[in-house]
Design a protein around this motif. Sequence first.
Motif, PDB file in Angstrom:
ATOM      1  N   LEU A 239       0.838  -1.202   0.000  1.00 56.99           N
ATOM      2  CA  LEU A 239       0.000   0.000   0.000  1.00 56.99           C
ATOM      3  C   LEU A 239       0.870   1.247   0.000  1.00 56.99           C
ATOM      4  CD1 LEU A 239      -2.477  -1.252   2.732  1.00 56.99           C
ATOM      5  CD2 LEU A 239      -2.922  -1.192   0.269  1.00 56.99           C
ATOM      6  N   GLU A 240       0.388   2.306  -0.643  1.00 51.90           N
ATOM      7  CA  GLU A 240       1.172   3.535  -0.764  1.00 51.90           C
ATOM      8  C   GLU A 240       0.791   4.544   0.311  1.00 51.90           C
ATOM      9  OE1 GLU A 240       0.847   5.095  -4.686  1.00 51.90           O
ATOM     10  OE2 GLU A 240       1.680   3.310  -5.642  1.00 51.90           O
ATOM     11  N   ALA A 241       1.796   5.266   0.798  1.00 52.56           N
ATOM     12  CA  ALA A 241       1.579   6.255   1.852  1.00 52.56           C
ATOM     13  C   ALA A 241       0.850   7.484   1.313  1.00 52.56           C
ATOM     14  CB  ALA A 241       2.920   6.676   2.445  1.00 52.56           C
ATOM     15  N   VAL A 242       0.041   8.096   2.176  1.00 57.32           N
ATOM     16  CA  VAL A 242      -0.615   9.356   1.831  1.00 57.32           C
ATOM     17  C   VAL A 242       0.401  10.486   1.984  1.00 57.32           C
ATOM     18  CG1 VAL A 242      -2.848   8.465   2.572  1.00 57.32           C
ATOM     19  CG2 VAL A 242      -1.447   9.743   4.203  1.00 57.32           C
ATOM     20  N   HIS A 243      -0.036  11.727   1.848  1.00 54.17           N
ATOM     21  CA  HIS A 243       0.851  12.879   1.984  1.00 54.17           C
ATOM     22  C   HIS A 243       1.567  12.831   3.340  1.00 54.17           C
ATOM     23  CE1 HIS A 243       2.138  17.046   2.581  1.00 54.17           C
ATOM     24  NE2 HIS A 243       2.051  17.183   1.267  1.00 54.17           N
TER      25      HIS A 243
ATOM     26  N   HIS B 217      -3.365  14.435  -7.397  1.00 54.67           N
ATOM     27  CA  HIS B 217      -4.499  13.526  -7.611  1.00 54.67           C
ATOM     28  C   HIS B 217      -5.792  14.063  -6.989  1.00 54.67           C
ATOM     29  CE1 HIS B 217      -0.882  10.869  -7.790  1.00 54.67           C
ATOM     30  NE2 HIS B 217      -1.527  10.376  -8.828  1.00 54.67           N
ATOM     31  N   HIS B 218      -5.734  15.272  -6.420  1.00 49.83           N
ATOM     32  CA  HIS B 218      -6.908  15.898  -5.807  1.00 49.83           C
ATOM     33  C   HIS B 218      -7.516  15.012  -4.719  1.00 49.83           C
ATOM     34  CE1 HIS B 218      -6.669  18.912  -8.935  1.00 49.83           C
ATOM     35  NE2 HIS B 218      -6.678  17.955  -9.850  1.00 49.83           N
TER      36      HIS B 218
ATOM     37  N   TYR C 249      -1.985   4.371   4.797  1.00 49.40           N
ATOM     38  CA  TYR C 249      -1.537   3.637   3.608  1.00 49.40           C
ATOM     39  C   TYR C 249      -2.762   3.170   2.829  1.00 49.40           C
ATOM     40  CZ  TYR C 249       3.123   3.784   5.575  1.00 49.40           C
ATOM     41  OH  TYR C 249       4.323   4.224   6.069  1.00 49.40           O
ATOM     42  N   ARG C 250      -2.801   3.510   1.550  1.00 49.42           N
ATOM     43  CA  ARG C 250      -3.999   3.276   0.742  1.00 49.42           C
ATOM     44  C   ARG C 250      -3.693   2.486  -0.532  1.00 49.42           C
ATOM     45  NH1 ARG C 250      -8.107   7.068   2.228  1.00 49.42           N
ATOM     46  NH2 ARG C 250      -7.556   7.902   4.280  1.00 49.42           N
ATOM     47  N   SER C 251      -4.758   1.953  -1.100  1.00 43.95           N
ATOM     48  CA  SER C 251      -4.685   1.294  -2.408  1.00 43.95           C
ATOM     49  C   SER C 251      -4.529   2.368  -3.485  1.00 43.95           C
ATOM     50  CB  SER C 251      -5.958   0.480  -2.652  1.00 43.95           C
ATOM     51  OG  SER C 251      -6.104  -0.507  -1.653  1.00 43.95           O
ATOM     52  N   PRO C 252      -4.176   1.985  -4.717  1.00 45.50           N
ATOM     53  CA  PRO C 252      -4.001   2.976  -5.792  1.00 45.50           C
ATOM     54  C   PRO C 252      -5.217   3.876  -6.003  1.00 45.50           C
ATOM     55  CG  PRO C 252      -3.079   0.886  -6.470  1.00 45.50           C
ATOM     56  CD  PRO C 252      -3.773   0.636  -5.158  1.00 45.50           C
ATOM     57  N   ASP C 253      -6.427   3.374  -5.736  1.00 51.20           N
ATOM     58  CA  ASP C 253      -7.624   4.204  -5.896  1.00 51.20           C
ATOM     59  C   ASP C 253      -7.937   5.013  -4.640  1.00 51.20           C
ATOM     60  OD1 ASP C 253      -8.486   2.255  -4.168  1.00 51.20           O
ATOM     61  OD2 ASP C 253     -10.183   1.589  -5.374  1.00 51.20           O
ATOM     62  N   PHE C 254      -7.031   4.988  -3.669  1.00 54.62           N
ATOM     63  CA  PHE C 254      -7.107   5.742  -2.414  1.00 54.62           C
ATOM     64  C   PHE C 254      -8.085   5.121  -1.411  1.00 54.62           C
ATOM     65  CE2 PHE C 254      -7.159   9.759   0.186  1.00 54.62           C
ATOM     66  CZ  PHE C 254      -5.792   9.853   0.319  1.00 54.62           C
TER      67      PHE C 254
ATOM     68  N   THR D 162     -14.630  17.649   5.254  1.00 55.40           N
ATOM     69  CA  THR D 162     -13.722  18.760   4.955  1.00 55.40           C
ATOM     70  C   THR D 162     -12.279  18.307   5.090  1.00 55.40           C
ATOM     71  OG1 THR D 162     -15.337  20.334   5.814  1.00 55.40           O
ATOM     72  CG2 THR D 162     -13.074  21.112   5.621  1.00 55.40           C
ATOM     73  N   ASP D 163     -11.396  18.879   4.299  1.00 53.87           N
ATOM     74  CA  ASP D 163      -9.959  18.623   4.421  1.00 53.87           C
ATOM     75  C   ASP D 163      -9.516  18.881   5.861  1.00 53.87           C
ATOM     76  OD1 ASP D 163      -7.092  18.461   3.299  1.00 53.87           O
ATOM     77  OD2 ASP D 163      -7.147  20.431   4.251  1.00 53.87           O
ATOM     78  N   CYS D 164      -8.759  17.950   6.438  1.00 54.57           N
ATOM     79  CA  CYS D 164      -8.430  18.048   7.864  1.00 54.57           C
ATOM     80  C   CYS D 164      -7.628  19.308   8.193  1.00 54.57           C
ATOM     81  CB  CYS D 164      -7.708  16.790   8.337  1.00 54.57           C
ATOM     82  SG  CYS D 164      -6.030  16.549   7.724  1.00 54.57           S
TER      83      CYS D 164
END
Length: 262
Positions: free
Chosen positions: A106-110, A119-120, A155-160, A234-236
């Motif tokens: 799984l890929e890390a977020v920001h 990727h918005h 950590y998320r899948s490619p589709d987030f 909302t964005d955290c």
Amino acid sequence: MDKKIELTCPKSWSELTQEQLRYTFFLLSTFADKVMVKTYMFVRFTGINVIKKNRFGWQCVYQPEGEKRKRVFYLQLWQIRSFLEQLAWVDSIEQMDNRLDVVQGLEAVHPLLQEDTEHHRIITFEEYLCMEKYYQRFHSTGNDDAIDVLASFLYRSPDFSRPAELTLTPAERLATLAWFAHVKVVMSHAFPHFFRRTESDDDISELSMLQSFNVQLRALTDGDVTKETLVKQTDCWRALTELEAKAREAEEFKRKYPKLTS
């Protein structure tokens, strides 16, 4: 006369490669003794091989980059201690401005949970509150499952999308805790009024965390429950910015009108 041997080692968390970062957390999750951890780091990252100890010191072999011939040299105890002192930054994982890019495929977020503008994609305020809940749950219960759930947000899948189930290694769990701890440090500096520490912070239970979350949601919705769903999505960082402004205003009001708030 042989040329001088120059041994180099990373000077901070940010200088570690992904391979080095993973190895460091393997050591930290394996050994309680930080001196041992730093000794393994020193040997691995400088690229030396320790052969044996004799009356001249620790006999080591090193092959400088670009040279065919290996060199034999000796390290004294004081020299080893000096190198280990340069690795003192590993003692504070909350200053870890680095993180594993991939865990269990799984890929890390920001790195700071901010918006991924490419990727918005955002980490919502609700997701942030959930992360905080499981981070505090681990510290209050010691249950490793809480770290695995925390990691499922980081950590998320490619589709987030979040993984339905996630089981980390001990090294990955420690790396996850260190990453989120660093995020909390950065946020506390970015929002000093909202994250102002109080005596009650020393006794955090899951009930008190739930009460805290409800207070935060009510502050953002101004008590209007119809706005709650929108606020949660909302964005955290945007939500925390608003909470910081409200906390600052509350402090200013209390300072100006102490009798009304006593």
